[in-house]
Design a protein around this motif. Sequence first.
Motif, mmCIF file in Angstrom:
data_model
loop_
_atom_site.group_PDB
_atom_site.id
_atom_site.type_symbol
_atom_site.label_atom_id
_atom_site.label_comp_id
_atom_site.label_asym_id
_atom_site.label_seq_id
_atom_site.Cartn_x
_atom_site.Cartn_y
_atom_site.Cartn_z
ATOM 1 N N VAL A 9 0.866 -1.179 0.000
ATOM 2 C CA VAL A 9 0.000 0.000 0.000
ATOM 3 C C VAL A 9 0.903 1.229 0.000
ATOM 4 C CG1 VAL A 9 -1.894 1.203 1.138
ATOM 5 C CG2 VAL A 9 -1.720 -1.295 1.320
ATOM 6 N N SER A 10 0.779 2.041 -1.037
ATOM 7 C CA SER A 10 1.745 3.123 -1.197
ATOM 8 C C SER A 10 1.105 4.438 -1.585
ATOM 9 C CB SER A 10 2.772 2.741 -2.273
ATOM 10 O OG SER A 10 3.736 3.765 -2.398
ATOM 11 N N SER A 11 1.740 5.532 -1.149
ATOM 12 C CA SER A 11 1.348 6.878 -1.569
ATOM 13 C C SER A 11 1.650 7.119 -3.038
ATOM 14 C CB SER A 11 2.115 7.936 -0.764
ATOM 15 O OG SER A 11 1.791 7.903 0.596
ATOM 16 N N GLU A 12 2.756 6.534 -3.508
ATOM 17 C CA GLU A 12 3.253 6.820 -4.856
ATOM 18 C C GLU A 12 3.873 5.564 -5.449
ATOM 19 O OE1 GLU A 12 5.576 10.742 -4.758
ATOM 20 O OE2 GLU A 12 5.467 10.184 -2.636
ATOM 21 N N LEU A 13 3.856 5.492 -6.781
ATOM 22 C CA LEU A 13 4.383 4.313 -7.460
ATOM 23 C C LEU A 13 4.787 4.673 -8.884
ATOM 24 C CD1 LEU A 13 4.625 1.091 -7.451
ATOM 25 C CD2 LEU A 13 2.310 1.099 -8.401
ATOM 26 N N VAL A 14 6.006 4.307 -9.270
ATOM 27 C CA VAL A 14 6.369 4.385 -10.686
ATOM 28 C C VAL A 14 5.781 3.151 -11.369
ATOM 29 C CG1 VAL A 14 8.488 5.714 -10.344
ATOM 30 C CG2 VAL A 14 8.595 3.238 -10.306
ATOM 31 N N PRO A 15 5.355 3.255 -12.630
ATOM 32 C CA PRO A 15 5.529 4.354 -13.590
ATOM 33 C C PRO A 15 4.402 5.390 -13.590
ATOM 34 C CG PRO A 15 4.543 2.473 -14.692
ATOM 35 C CD PRO A 15 4.738 2.064 -13.256
ATOM 36 N N TYR A 16 3.521 5.341 -12.601
ATOM 37 C CA TYR A 16 2.345 6.221 -12.646
ATOM 38 C C TYR A 16 2.640 7.636 -12.170
ATOM 39 C CZ TYR A 16 0.406 1.614 -13.213
ATOM 40 O OH TYR A 16 0.168 0.349 -13.675
ATOM 41 N N LEU A 17 3.662 7.776 -11.323
ATOM 42 C CA LEU A 17 4.077 9.086 -10.812
ATOM 43 C C LEU A 17 5.594 9.204 -10.946
ATOM 44 C CD1 LEU A 17 1.875 9.317 -7.594
ATOM 45 C CD2 LEU A 17 1.582 10.644 -9.684
ATOM 46 N N PRO A 18 6.136 10.427 -10.881
ATOM 47 C CA PRO A 18 7.578 10.611 -11.040
ATOM 48 C C PRO A 18 8.378 9.790 -10.036
ATOM 49 C CG PRO A 18 6.459 12.726 -11.167
ATOM 50 C CD PRO A 18 5.419 11.726 -10.757
ATOM 51 N N GLU A 19 9.594 9.492 -10.424
ATOM 52 C CA GLU A 19 10.458 8.651 -9.590
ATOM 53 C C GLU A 19 11.017 9.424 -8.397
ATOM 54 O OE1 GLU A 19 14.781 6.652 -10.212
ATOM 55 O OE2 GLU A 19 13.258 6.039 -11.687
ATOM 56 N N ASN A 20 10.863 8.846 -7.211
ATOM 57 C CA ASN A 20 11.534 9.307 -5.997
ATOM 58 C C ASN A 20 11.748 8.067 -5.126
ATOM 59 O OD1 ASN A 20 9.092 8.770 -4.553
ATOM 60 N ND2 ASN A 20 8.348 10.844 -4.951
ATOM 61 N N GLU A 21 12.263 8.257 -3.928
ATOM 62 C CA GLU A 21 12.556 7.090 -3.086
ATOM 63 C C GLU A 21 11.322 6.233 -2.829
ATOM 64 O OE1 GLU A 21 16.298 7.313 -0.079
ATOM 65 O OE2 GLU A 21 14.565 8.499 0.511
ATOM 66 N N VAL A 22 10.198 6.889 -2.517
ATOM 67 C CA VAL A 22 8.970 6.151 -2.194
ATOM 68 C C VAL A 22 8.426 5.439 -3.424
ATOM 69 C CG1 VAL A 22 6.607 6.322 -1.318
ATOM 70 C CG2 VAL A 22 8.395 7.764 -0.335
ATOM 71 N N SER A 23 8.262 6.177 -4.527
ATOM 72 C CA SER A 23 7.634 5.593 -5.717
ATOM 73 C C SER A 23 8.483 4.472 -6.316
ATOM 74 C CB SER A 23 7.370 6.678 -6.762
ATOM 75 O OG SER A 23 8.569 7.249 -7.241
ATOM 76 N N LEU A 24 9.813 4.599 -6.221
ATOM 77 C CA LEU A 24 10.683 3.577 -6.795
ATOM 78 C C LEU A 24 10.697 2.312 -5.943
ATOM 79 C CD1 LEU A 24 12.595 2.879 -9.083
ATOM 80 C CD2 LEU A 24 14.471 3.889 -7.765
ATOM 81 N N MET A 25 10.836 2.453 -4.618
ATOM 82 C CA MET A 25 10.840 1.266 -3.769
ATOM 83 C C MET A 25 9.463 0.600 -3.734
ATOM 84 S SD MET A 25 12.646 -0.868 -2.203
ATOM 85 C CE MET A 25 14.241 -0.121 -1.883
ATOM 86 N N SER A 26 8.408 1.392 -3.915
ATOM 87 C CA SER A 26 7.050 0.831 -3.962
ATOM 88 C C SER A 26 6.848 -0.025 -5.202
ATOM 89 C CB SER A 26 6.014 1.956 -3.943
ATOM 90 O OG SER A 26 6.093 2.686 -2.739
#
Length: 269
Positions: A9-26
Amino acid sequence: MNGKKILFVSSELVPYLPENEVSLMSYEAPRMVNSKGGQIRIFMPRYGNINERRHQLHEVIRLSGMNLVINDMDMPLIIKVASIPRERIQVYFIDNDEYFKRKATFSDEQGNLFPDNDQRAIFFAKGVVETVKKLNWNPDIIHVHGWMASLLPLYLKKYYADEPLFAESKIVTSVYKQSFDGALDAGMVKKIAFDGIPEDSIDHLKTPTYNNLLKVAVDFSDAVILASEEIPEDLQQHISNLQIPVLPYVSLQEFEEAYANFYNTEVLK
């Protein structure tokens, strides 16, 4: 991880949002579990700046249609899904026009946090749980990433405490570096208390800063992963006082073995 069921369960996720620590590890953590034979589900909010056509999101009618009560207001829950093509990973999106249609994630064009971010976080937490209940899918581990998802451990342990589907589930929260300044709405405690959650269990949220949101998340988790090299000192101290397993920071290049071992030997023991 073979056969283990893990809900991310994540706030952010690539490839749907820009890459950062959270979206990439998610993205990387579910990919790792998937590659090791685990079963996964991923949930995130359907922010208005996600391109539905490009990512081929579509509504799941059988999962949509219920209303969630947020601070005495009925808010319709819409569920959409998409697949990350090269990984064959399905992602579930929690949607509601009032909370997520705007073309931004957490703040306006001036960088001001949206005043209803607290309600959005409550809606997201309840929406995830209600959807997983409809799927009748009982996860072995629920892994939380990002502050918008930080109320999920609280709601699982308090609001959904008697839900048998999650009776054996272990909650892991990944803690990242501070991602916003200031605080969410000062009335956040009252809105959570409306759901019958005792205010004394969420004292930290009387001042709902990033650090205090994460303190509540880890307080109701079974294990913690330090996912950034630099964790705010106040938050780091709070975590060190908890009697639960903590995985120190490991780099993206080395995380796979460390996370899999932590899941198997510390979380599922």
